[in-house]
Design a protein around this motif. Structure first.
Motif, short mmCIF file in Angstrom:
data_model
loop_
_atom_site.label_atom_id
_atom_site.label_comp_id
_atom_site.label_asym_id
_atom_site.label_seq_id
_atom_site.Cartn_x
_atom_site.Cartn_y
_atom_site.Cartn_z
N ARG A 177 0.82 -1.21 0.00
CA ARG A 177 0.00 0.00 0.00
C ARG A 177 0.86 1.26 0.00
NH1 ARG A 177 -0.99 -2.97 4.81
NH2 ARG A 177 0.27 -2.21 6.55
N GLY A 178 1.97 1.21 -0.72
CA GLY A 178 2.86 2.36 -0.75
C GLY A 178 3.55 2.53 -2.09
N CYS A 179 4.88 2.48 -2.05
CA CYS A 179 5.70 2.83 -3.22
C CYS A 179 5.29 2.12 -4.50
CB CYS A 179 7.17 2.50 -2.94
SG CYS A 179 7.71 2.67 -1.25
N VAL A 180 5.12 0.81 -4.45
CA VAL A 180 4.89 0.05 -5.67
C VAL A 180 3.52 0.33 -6.28
CG1 VAL A 180 4.69 -2.27 -6.65
CG2 VAL A 180 6.56 -1.74 -5.07
N PRO A 181 2.41 0.13 -5.54
CA PRO A 181 1.12 0.44 -6.16
C PRO A 181 0.98 1.91 -6.52
CG PRO A 181 0.86 -0.01 -3.81
CD PRO A 181 2.25 -0.41 -4.18
N LYS A 182 1.59 2.79 -5.72
CA LYS A 182 1.53 4.21 -6.04
C LYS A 182 2.18 4.51 -7.37
CE LYS A 182 4.70 6.73 -4.56
NZ LYS A 182 5.68 7.31 -3.60
N LYS A 183 3.35 3.92 -7.63
CA LYS A 183 4.01 4.21 -8.90
C LYS A 183 3.24 3.62 -10.07
CE LYS A 183 8.46 4.80 -11.07
NZ LYS A 183 9.92 4.57 -11.05
N LEU A 184 2.57 2.50 -9.86
CA LEU A 184 1.72 1.96 -10.91
C LEU A 184 0.60 2.95 -11.25
CD1 LEU A 184 1.43 -1.77 -9.78
CD2 LEU A 184 2.84 -0.85 -11.62
N GLU A 216 1.89 13.64 -4.82
CA GLU A 216 1.81 12.55 -5.80
C GLU A 216 0.36 12.17 -6.08
OE1 GLU A 216 6.07 10.34 -4.77
OE2 GLU A 216 4.25 9.78 -3.68
N PHE A 217 -0.43 12.01 -5.03
CA PHE A 217 -1.82 11.60 -5.24
C PHE A 217 -2.65 12.71 -5.88
CE2 PHE A 217 -1.19 7.82 -2.65
CZ PHE A 217 -2.05 6.93 -3.28
N ALA A 218 -2.30 13.97 -5.62
CA ALA A 218 -3.01 15.07 -6.26
C ALA A 218 -2.90 14.95 -7.78
CB ALA A 218 -2.45 16.41 -5.79
N GLN A 219 -1.70 14.65 -8.27
CA GLN A 219 -1.51 14.55 -9.71
C GLN A 219 -1.94 13.19 -10.26
OE1 GLN A 219 2.61 16.08 -9.99
NE2 GLN A 219 1.71 17.81 -11.09
N ILE A 220 -1.94 12.16 -9.44
CA ILE A 220 -2.50 10.88 -9.87
C ILE A 220 -3.98 11.05 -10.20
CG2 ILE A 220 -3.24 8.61 -9.03
CD1 ILE A 220 -0.54 8.42 -7.56
N PHE A 221 -4.73 11.58 -9.24
CA PHE A 221 -6.17 11.75 -9.46
C PHE A 221 -6.45 12.76 -10.57
CE2 PHE A 221 -6.69 10.16 -4.96
CZ PHE A 221 -7.42 9.03 -5.31
N GLN A 222 -5.69 13.85 -10.61
CA GLN A 222 -5.89 14.85 -11.66
C GLN A 222 -5.63 14.27 -13.03
OE1 GLN A 222 -3.60 16.47 -13.82
NE2 GLN A 222 -5.23 17.77 -14.65
N ILE A 242 21.52 10.25 1.40
CA ILE A 242 20.63 9.23 0.84
C ILE A 242 19.78 9.87 -0.26
CG2 ILE A 242 18.69 7.71 1.32
CD1 ILE A 242 19.79 7.47 4.19
N ALA A 243 19.87 9.33 -1.45
CA ALA A 243 19.09 9.86 -2.57
C ALA A 243 17.62 9.48 -2.39
CB ALA A 243 19.62 9.30 -3.89
N SER A 244 16.74 10.38 -2.82
CA SER A 244 15.31 10.12 -2.73
C SER A 244 14.60 10.70 -3.95
CB SER A 244 14.71 10.72 -1.45
OG SER A 244 14.83 12.14 -1.46
N ALA A 245 13.38 10.24 -4.17
CA ALA A 245 12.60 10.70 -5.32
C ALA A 245 11.18 11.00 -4.88
CB ALA A 245 12.58 9.64 -6.42
N VAL A 246 10.56 11.93 -5.56
CA VAL A 246 9.14 12.23 -5.39
C VAL A 246 8.51 12.07 -6.76
CG1 VAL A 246 7.41 13.91 -4.67
CG2 VAL A 246 9.66 13.89 -3.56
N PHE A 247 7.51 11.20 -6.87
CA PHE A 247 6.94 10.88 -8.18
C PHE A 247 5.76 11.79 -8.52
CE2 PHE A 247 9.33 7.15 -6.93
CZ PHE A 247 10.12 6.98 -8.06
N THR A 248 6.05 13.08 -8.43
CA THR A 248 5.12 14.07 -8.95
C THR A 248 5.29 14.09 -10.47
OG1 THR A 248 6.86 15.68 -8.37
CG2 THR A 248 4.92 15.58 -6.94
N GLN A 249 4.57 14.99 -11.13
CA GLN A 249 4.65 15.05 -12.60
C GLN A 249 4.91 16.49 -13.02
OE1 GLN A 249 1.22 12.89 -14.29
NE2 GLN A 249 1.09 11.75 -12.37
N PRO A 250 6.16 16.86 -13.32
CA PRO A 250 7.34 16.00 -13.41
C PRO A 250 7.88 15.62 -12.03
CG PRO A 250 7.96 18.28 -13.79
CD PRO A 250 6.46 18.26 -13.71
N PRO A 251 8.69 14.56 -11.99
CA PRO A 251 9.18 14.05 -10.71
C PRO A 251 10.39 14.80 -10.19
CG PRO A 251 9.95 12.66 -12.49
CD PRO A 251 9.06 13.69 -13.11
N VAL A 252 10.75 14.46 -8.94
CA VAL A 252 11.87 15.09 -8.24
C VAL A 252 12.92 14.03 -7.93
CG1 VAL A 252 12.56 16.25 -6.10
CG2 VAL A 252 10.36 16.81 -7.17
#
Length: 462
Positions: free
Chosen positions: A47-54, A184-190, A341-351
């Motif tokens: 219920r996190g990274c993997v289904p969210k990126k899908l 991330e979820f704001a742009q997923i739904f949008q 530690i490198a990190s990412a945010v899967f906004t659109q475009p991502p970070v």
């Protein structure tokens, strides 16, 4: 000598707990068990990274169809089925969870589908069966849980956990929060066609990231069609019938929605775990307090992952789990280094981000050099899309060591993994400059930026 049922008992089968259990067996641990109350795989897989990126991938297609037209493609009429997406997502999560279960079993780890709580420092009670077992060493790897605000009508909202299981795509969504999950979820739904409003108490989203990253992401949220309301929070939620909810904000604004979602942080999942019976101490923020080797206040009890609230990322939990196994069962005391530690945010475009922000670097170092650029990605050159890419290097002005790299734009998460290696290795700006650019790519800007950026206020002073 006291005889225990298990040499190691792990509470929680997320990424950190699974890695720790498997590595402990590899180091020669005898009987090892993992107890999981929900599903093997933990937050990230289930219920996190993997289904969210899908879901991110799915939401991007609406933009890609429009982009294709600028390159000569006639994509015709397109339709979207939330139901088909969720069915496919669930099948993939089932597959991954099954792999985690098999890997544990094949490693010789006993998997117990039950909630485990402490009776004392060496005794665990399995809630569903009432059975008690004992263990020499116990590892807590239960992760975190979404925070729900204490407001009137709070039960009318959902968290990211439930967002993955909505029966239909909501027409109107109101999201509380300005962190990476909210954005991330704001742009997923949008991207899937919902009307989205995001409510944030601060002035710019993504608190804790570099200020240029924050500004860029905030602008892109608005550009994508998300309505962002700042400097306010939820006051109450009411049911207005017909499946609709009305959100009342502290600034007097009222918002109607089909779905109201909380994305305002996560708390260590320690409630009801019986830590007080075992004598495990918590930090002021509610996290389990551990030392550099993930040992708690009780000698035989350890904790890794989000429940310790150090760096709450899945790969970090995995590394902490491996370090625990090496320390306790491998005879090699290992403290995981949480810096750079490198990190990412899967906004659109991502970070993509690694290392120090400009603000943090200026607090820690006397002289800071900044290199940054902003440009339209080549992929948008044939379109009227105004989205821009931002890249930034934070450099120690005295040693020329690159202290931070921050990217907002297409493929930023892929780039930051490689940039993270360079930052971790302590490479200098001169070494970046010595690398030959790969052309034409956006990534080449990382090795071609050669003009220092001067803040406007300093330019004016000059």
């Amino acid at each position: 000598m006291t005889q225990y049922n298990y040499d190691l008992f792990v509470i929680g089968a997320g990424s950190g707990g699974v890695r720790a259990a498997r590595m402990a067996k590899r180091h020669g641990a005898g009987k090892v068990a993992v107890a999981e109350e929900y599903r093997v795989g933990g937050t990230c897989v289930i219920r996190g990274c993997v289904p969210k990126k899908l879901l991110v991938y799915a939401s991007e297609f609406s933009k890609q169809f429009k982009l294709a037209e600028s390159f000569g493609w006639d994509v015709g009429e397109s339709t979207f089925s939330w139901e088909n997406l969720i069915e496919a997502k669930d099948a993939e999560i089932d597959r991954l969870s099954g792999i985690y279960w098999r890997n544990l079993s094949n490693s010789g780890v006993e998997v117990i589908a039950d909630r485990a709580v402490f009776e004392d420092a060496h005794t665990i009670r399995l809630v569903n069966t009432g059975k008690t077992v004992t263990a020499d060493k116990i590892l807590i790897a239960v992760g975190g849980a979404p925070f729900v605000p204490d407001i009137e009508g709070a039960e009318l909202g959902i968290t990211s956990n439930e967002a993955f299981h909505l029966e239909t795509l909501p027409e109107h969504v109101v999201i509380a929060g300005g962190g990476y999950i909210a954005c991330e979820f704001a742009q997923i739904f949008q991207g899937m066609g919902s009307n989205v409003c995001q409510v944030y108490r601060g002035d710019t989203v993504l608190r804790g990231f570099d200020d240029d990253v924050r500004s860029q992401v905030h602008s892109e949220l608005v550009r994508s069609g998300v309505r962002v309301i700042t400097h306010t929070v939820f006051e109450k939620i009411e049911d207005i019938g017909g499946g609709k909810k009305r959100v009342h904000l502290t600034n007097g604004t009222q918002l109607d929605a089909d779905v109201v979602m909380y994305a305002i942080g996560r708390n260590p999942y320690v409630e009801g775990l019986g830590l007080e019976k075992a004598g495990v101490e918590l930090a002021e923020n509610g996290a389990i307090q551990v030392d550099a080797y993930s040992q708690t206040s009780v000698d035989n009890i350890y904790a890794v992952g989000d429940v310790t609230n150090r760096v709450n990322l899945t790969p970090v939990a995995i590394r902490e789990g491996a370090a625990f196994a090496a320390t306790v069962f491998g005879g090699k005391p290992t403290a995981y280094d949480h810096s750079d530690i490198a990190s990412a945010v899967f906004t659109q475009p991502p970070v993509g981000s690694v290392g120090l922000s400009e603000a943090d670097a200026r607090k820690e170092f006397k002289n800071i050099d900044i290199y940054k650029t902003s440009f339209r990605p080549m992929k948008l050159s044939l379109t009227n899309i105004e989205s821009r890419m931002m890249m930034k290097l934070v450099v120690d002005g005295d040693t020329q060591r690159v202290l931070g790299v921050h990217i907002v734009g297409p493929d930023a998460p892929e780039m930051i993994q490689l940039a993270g290696i360079a930052v971790k290795a302590g490479l200098t700006k001169d070494q970046y400059d010595a690398a030959c650019a790969v052309h034409p790519t956006s990534a080449e800007e990382l090795v071609t930026m050669n003009e220092k950026w001067t803040p406007p206020e300093l330019k004016a002073a000059e």
